[in-house]
Write a protein that holds these residues in place. Sequence first.
Motif, short mmCIF file in Angstrom:
data_model
loop_
_atom_site.label_atom_id
_atom_site.label_comp_id
_atom_site.label_asym_id
_atom_site.label_seq_id
_atom_site.Cartn_x
_atom_site.Cartn_y
_atom_site.Cartn_z
N UNK A 148 0.82 -1.21 0.00
CA UNK A 148 0.00 0.00 0.00
C UNK A 148 0.86 1.26 0.00
N UNK A 149 1.96 1.23 0.74
CA UNK A 149 2.84 2.39 0.77
C UNK A 149 3.57 2.57 -0.57
N UNK A 150 3.81 1.46 -1.27
CA UNK A 150 4.53 1.53 -2.54
C UNK A 150 3.64 2.05 -3.66
N UNK A 151 2.43 1.48 -3.77
CA UNK A 151 1.53 1.87 -4.87
C UNK A 151 0.60 3.02 -4.48
N UNK A 152 0.61 3.39 -3.18
CA UNK A 152 -0.22 4.48 -2.67
C UNK A 152 -1.70 4.28 -2.98
N UNK A 153 -2.14 3.06 -2.78
CA UNK A 153 -3.54 2.72 -2.99
C UNK A 153 -4.01 1.79 -1.87
N UNK A 154 -5.30 1.83 -1.61
CA UNK A 154 -5.90 0.96 -0.61
C UNK A 154 -6.19 -0.40 -1.25
N UNK A 155 -5.73 -1.47 -0.62
CA UNK A 155 -5.94 -2.81 -1.15
C UNK A 155 -7.27 -3.37 -0.65
N UNK A 156 -7.85 -4.34 -1.39
CA UNK A 156 -9.11 -4.96 -0.93
C UNK A 156 -8.93 -5.63 0.43
N UNK A 157 -10.01 -5.73 1.18
CA UNK A 157 -9.94 -6.31 2.52
C UNK A 157 -9.49 -7.77 2.49
N UNK A 158 -9.84 -8.50 1.43
CA UNK A 158 -9.48 -9.92 1.35
C UNK A 158 -8.20 -10.15 0.55
N UNK A 159 -7.44 -9.09 0.35
CA UNK A 159 -6.21 -9.19 -0.44
C UNK A 159 -5.26 -10.22 0.16
N UNK A 160 -4.69 -11.06 -0.68
CA UNK A 160 -3.72 -12.11 -0.33
C UNK A 160 -4.33 -13.27 0.43
N UNK A 161 -5.62 -13.33 0.60
CA UNK A 161 -6.22 -14.51 1.20
C UNK A 161 -6.30 -15.62 0.16
N UNK A 162 -6.53 -16.83 0.62
CA UNK A 162 -6.63 -17.97 -0.29
C UNK A 162 -7.74 -17.75 -1.31
N UNK A 163 -8.86 -17.23 -0.85
CA UNK A 163 -10.00 -17.03 -1.76
C UNK A 163 -9.68 -15.98 -2.82
N UNK A 164 -8.99 -14.92 -2.43
CA UNK A 164 -8.59 -13.87 -3.37
C UNK A 164 -7.62 -14.43 -4.40
N UNK A 165 -6.65 -15.21 -3.95
CA UNK A 165 -5.68 -15.81 -4.87
C UNK A 165 -6.32 -16.82 -5.81
N UNK A 166 -7.29 -17.56 -5.32
CA UNK A 166 -8.00 -18.51 -6.18
C UNK A 166 -8.75 -17.78 -7.29
N UNK A 167 -9.40 -16.68 -6.92
CA UNK A 167 -10.15 -15.89 -7.88
C UNK A 167 -9.25 -15.29 -8.96
N UNK A 168 -8.00 -15.01 -8.60
CA UNK A 168 -7.07 -14.37 -9.54
C UNK A 168 -6.06 -15.34 -10.13
#
Length: 297
Positions: A248-268
Motif C-alpha cells: 500500500x505504501x509503494x503503490x499508494x492505494x488501498x488494497x481490498x480487505x481480502x487481499x492475499x487470502x486464499x480465496x482472493x488468490x483462487x479468484x485471480x
Amino acid sequence: MFKDIFQKKRKYATIPSERAIPGERQEAVERPKREIPEGLMNKCSKCGTIQYSKELEKNLKVCPACGYHMRLNAMERIAMVLDEEGFVEHDADMVSVDPLGFPGYSSKLEQQRLKSGLKEAVITGEGTIEGLPVVVAVMSFDFFTGSMGSVVGEKITRAVEHAIEKKLPLIIFSTSGGARMQESILSLMQMAKTSAALARLDEQGGLYISVITDPTTGGVSASFASLGDIIIAEPGAVFGFAGRIVIEQTIRQKLPDDFQTAEFNLQHGQLDMVVHRKELRTTLGKLLDMHSEKGGV
C-alpha cells in the motif's frame, strides 16, 4: 441529586461468601480464586469464541463458530494428514548454525528449539496417505516464524531428491514469514536451490503438490510454494510475497480487505483449489490415486 444518580447506577447486589446470620456482624471473607488449568480453554483469534481445547482439537483446530483455520505445528499436520503408521523422518538431526556470526542468533536458535520442541522450521520424511506412498516436507510457523534458512532449504532439497530417486510424489506444506535474515545471502540462495531441485523433479515427470497454509509469505512464496503442479490452500490462508502495508505504501492505494487470502488468490488464478482442513486428507488421497493410476513417475 448526586445521591439519586449513584443509586440508579447500582444494578447488582453483593452476594456474601458465607450465609449471613441475622443480628451478627459479618466479617469480610476472601473467597479463594477459582483456578482454570492452563490450556483447558482456547479463544478464537478471529471471532473470540471460547471453547474447550480438546473439542477444538477434535475439530482439527477449526473454529466451529466462524470456520477460522488455526495454525498447526509440523507434528500436528503430519498426524492429521498422513496415515497413523509408517512415517519415517529424514535428516532429523540437521540443525542450523551461525555461519555469519550474527549477534544473538545462536541463543535465539536455542530459544526456538526449547519453545517449539522442534529442531528446525521444517520436518521432512516419507509416509503414506490413504495407503499411497509419498514424500512430505512440513513447515512449522512456531519455529522462527517458519523462516527459511540454509537448513530449511537443504532439507527440502533433499526431500525433492528423495522423491526423484524413489519415484514418489512430493507434497510440501508451506508456512513462512520469509527468508531468515540472520543468514543473509545464504538464506536467499535457498530460493534458487529448491527451485532447481523441483525443476529436476519436473523433468523426471514427478508430481509435486504444494499446500499453502497460513501464512506463506516472502522467499518461500516466491520459490517452492508457488511451483507446484497442483497448488492447494486452506481457507483464509494468507499467501503472497510482500506484506499489505509495504504494498500500500509503494503503490499508494488501498488494497481490498481480502487481499492475499486464499480465496482472493483462487479468484485471480494463483491457486488451483481452496480445501477445508477436514477434506484435505481425502483430497490429497484422490490426487495421489489419480497419479498412481498413470504409472507414477
